[in-house]
Enzyme design. Structure first.
Site, PDB file in Angstrom:
ATOM      1  CE1 TYR A  56      -4.214   1.288   0.334  1.00  0.00           C
ATOM      2  CE2 TYR A  56      -3.691   2.199   2.456  1.00  0.00           C
ATOM      3  CZ  TYR A  56      -4.633   2.027   1.523  1.00  0.00           C
ATOM      4  OH  TYR A  56      -5.623   2.953   1.629  1.00  0.00           O
ATOM      5  CG  HIS A  94      -4.012   3.951  -3.648  1.00  0.00           C
ATOM      6  ND1 HIS A  94      -5.195   3.603  -4.424  1.00  0.00           N
ATOM      7  CD2 HIS A  94      -4.044   2.936  -2.765  1.00  0.00           C
ATOM      8  CE1 HIS A  94      -5.736   2.630  -3.960  1.00  0.00           C
ATOM      9  NE2 HIS A  94      -5.243   2.177  -3.182  1.00  0.00           N
ATOM     10  NE  ARG A 148      -9.147   6.711   7.317  1.00  0.00           N
ATOM     11  CZ  ARG A 148      -8.371   6.108   6.514  1.00  0.00           C
ATOM     12  NH1 ARG A 148      -9.089   4.881   6.112  1.00  0.00           N
ATOM     13  NH2 ARG A 148      -7.586   6.484   5.951  1.00  0.00           N
ATOM     14  CD  GLU A 181      -5.890  -2.832  -5.335  1.00  0.00           C
ATOM     15  OE1 GLU A 181      -5.097  -3.409  -5.058  1.00  0.00           O
ATOM     16  OE2 GLU A 181      -6.711  -2.239  -4.669  1.00  0.00           O
ATOM     17  CG  ASP A 231      -4.019  -7.170  -6.082  1.00  0.00           C
ATOM     18  OD1 ASP A 231      -4.407  -8.433  -6.224  1.00  0.00           O
ATOM     19  OD2 ASP A 231      -3.957  -6.482  -4.944  1.00  0.00           O
ATOM     20  CD  GLN A 278     -10.622  -3.825  -0.603  1.00  0.00           C
ATOM     21  OE1 GLN A 278     -11.047  -3.742  -2.024  1.00  0.00           O
ATOM     22  NE2 GLN A 278      -9.932  -3.139  -0.238  1.00  0.00           N
ATOM     23  CE  LYS A 293      -7.115  -5.866  -2.527  1.00  0.00           C
ATOM     24  NZ  LYS A 293      -7.018  -4.667  -3.043  1.00  0.00           N
ATOM     25  CB  THR A 335      -3.702   1.029  -5.876  1.00  0.00           C
ATOM     26  OG1 THR A 335      -4.376  -0.069  -5.593  1.00  0.00           O
ATOM     27  CG2 THR A 335      -4.079   1.771  -7.193  1.00  0.00           C
TER      28      THR A 335
END
Ligand code: CA
Length: 408
Positions: A125, A130, A139, A195, A228, A235, A248, A341
């Site tokens: 990640y 991203h 959020r 991704e 991906d 998810q 995933k 990603t």
């Protein structure tokens, strides 16, 4: 008389690249390990004893007369260099053009396979843009990055067995989807996404487990383009509190030609400025640069929709290797790490449709005039990549392609 390199190199696939692949010949023989030179798939086994080509050592012979990269990955860094030196000598030897041509096949005539057996798979990640985009969408009332993000390269262990080679169709996955009522419904994913990532192919062995950052690059064999695939609805419902699972694990596609790190010396750049002091095991301030100036390109049905820049990745592959093993977890040949990603700061550099359509709220228009948010059945997604090579050349990664088929 000339050399194979002079006779057959094309821009992007010259002798400075020579990515490895595993393929079956047009007559059905194989699979064999080979390299790509121009538009030729060169079976290495058939070069070993070819007239006019210098004979390799027994060690090189053993790792290259193989169906795929598994033996070479296990043999470790010195063997990787030795093999590449020999292959380069073989294809640049005077008079190597005709034996190389006799041994080889046009790339479009061979069937390409997964180039190595995937051992363990970790999905990272590592892209700040991203992670920030996802944070803003999910959020909106909090800072976009979670407090841990600049202290460690976030990741999770994924499903090695469903990593597939480019060209493999991707059936739309089914699963439990969240509904406004609170009770999930079962059915095909409505928010199927890509991704756009780099995949890092690892090798050598680390018997003691821990791979320090100073040695991590010795385990980095090469890089592929990686899609991906992700079902955002599945998810989103399942991931609390233990992380991604069925959303995933149904398919992750790799490009068939593995570009070696030895071919990427001219693409290495400094990573972005670190904003937070790093723990000593991740601190690469005084170490070699392992940012990679690789530009990806995402195409829907052959039309470009995005160009994610990998040089913007906050975390490097060696940092991800050091982190993965710092607890004593051992590394195996064939281990595979997805970068996560890749998204740049600009809209046209986003590496997922989740971001391109801002969670589906902002449909975007394709060149064809069609609007889209998430993937539709029948669509073909291609991700390509290139990087600078030595002396003004280009290193081409080829592409990873997959077409969405309807849920069964
Ligand atoms: Ca991923």
């Amino acid at each position: 008389m000339t050399t194979a390199a002079e006779a057959y190199a094309t821009p992007g696939f010259g002798v400075e690249n020579l990515p490895y692949g595993s393929f079956t010949a047009p007559d059905g023989s194989g699979p064999v390990l080979g390299v790509r030179l121009g538009n030729l798939a060169v079976p290495l086994e058939r070069l070993l004893d070819a007239p006019g080509i210098p004979a390799p050592s027994d060690a090189i012979r053993r790792t290259l007369a193989a169906p795929n990269l598994d033996l070479l990955l296990a043999a470790g860094r010195q063997s990787w260099t030795d093999a590449r030196v020999w292959i380069t000598e073989a294809l640049t030897a005077e008079g190597s053009d005709s034996p190389a041509r006799a041994a080889s096949h046009p790339v479009e005539a061979v069937t390409l396979h997964l180039p190595f057996t995937v051992a363990d798979y970790v999905d990272g990640y590592a892209s700040e843009h991203h992670a920030s985009n996802i944070g803003k969408m999910f959020r909106p009332d909090q800072p976009p990055l979670l407090p841990n993000w600049k202290h460690l390269p976030v990741g999770y262990h994924g499903r090695a067995g469903t990593i597939v080679v480019s060209g493999t169709p991707v059936p739309r996955p089914k699963g439990l989807r969240p509904e406004p009522s609170g009770t999930p419904s079962f059915g095909p994913s409505r928010r199927l996404d890509i991704e756009a990532e780099l995949g890092f192919v690892l090798g050598g062995t680390a018997p003691a487990g821990e791979v320090p950052l100073t040695q991590a690059a010795d385990h980095l064999f090469g890089v592929v383009v990686f899609n991906d695939w992700s079902a955002r609805d599945i998810q989103g419902y399942e991931y609390v509190p233990l992380g991604p699972y069925l959303g995933k694990s149904f398919a992750s596609s790799v490009s068939p030609w593995v570009v070696t790190t030895d071919a990427l010396t001219a693409a290495r750049v400094g990573p972005p400025q670190r904003d937070m002091p790093l723990a000593p095991y991740l601190d690469d301030d005084s170490l070699e640069n392992w940012g990679l100036d690789i530009t990806l390109e995402v195409l829907v049905d052959g039309r470009t929709v995005s160009q994610p820049p990998a040089k913007t990745l906050y975390w490097t592959a060696p940092q991800m290797i050091a982190h993965m093993t710092v607890n004593g977890a051992s590394l195996r040949p064939g281990d595979f790490i997805g970068s996560g990603t890749i998204s740049g700061p600009n809209v046209h550099e986003r590496g997922s449709f989740m971001e391109l359509s801002w969670g589906g709220a902002e449909p975007f228009t394709l060149d064809s005039g069609r609007t889209m948010t998430f993937l539709e059945d029948g669509q073909s997604i291609t991700i390509k990549a290139t990087a600078p090579g030595p002396n003004g050349t280009v290193i081409n990664f080829g592409e990873v392609e997959g077409r969405i088929t309807p849920a069964s």
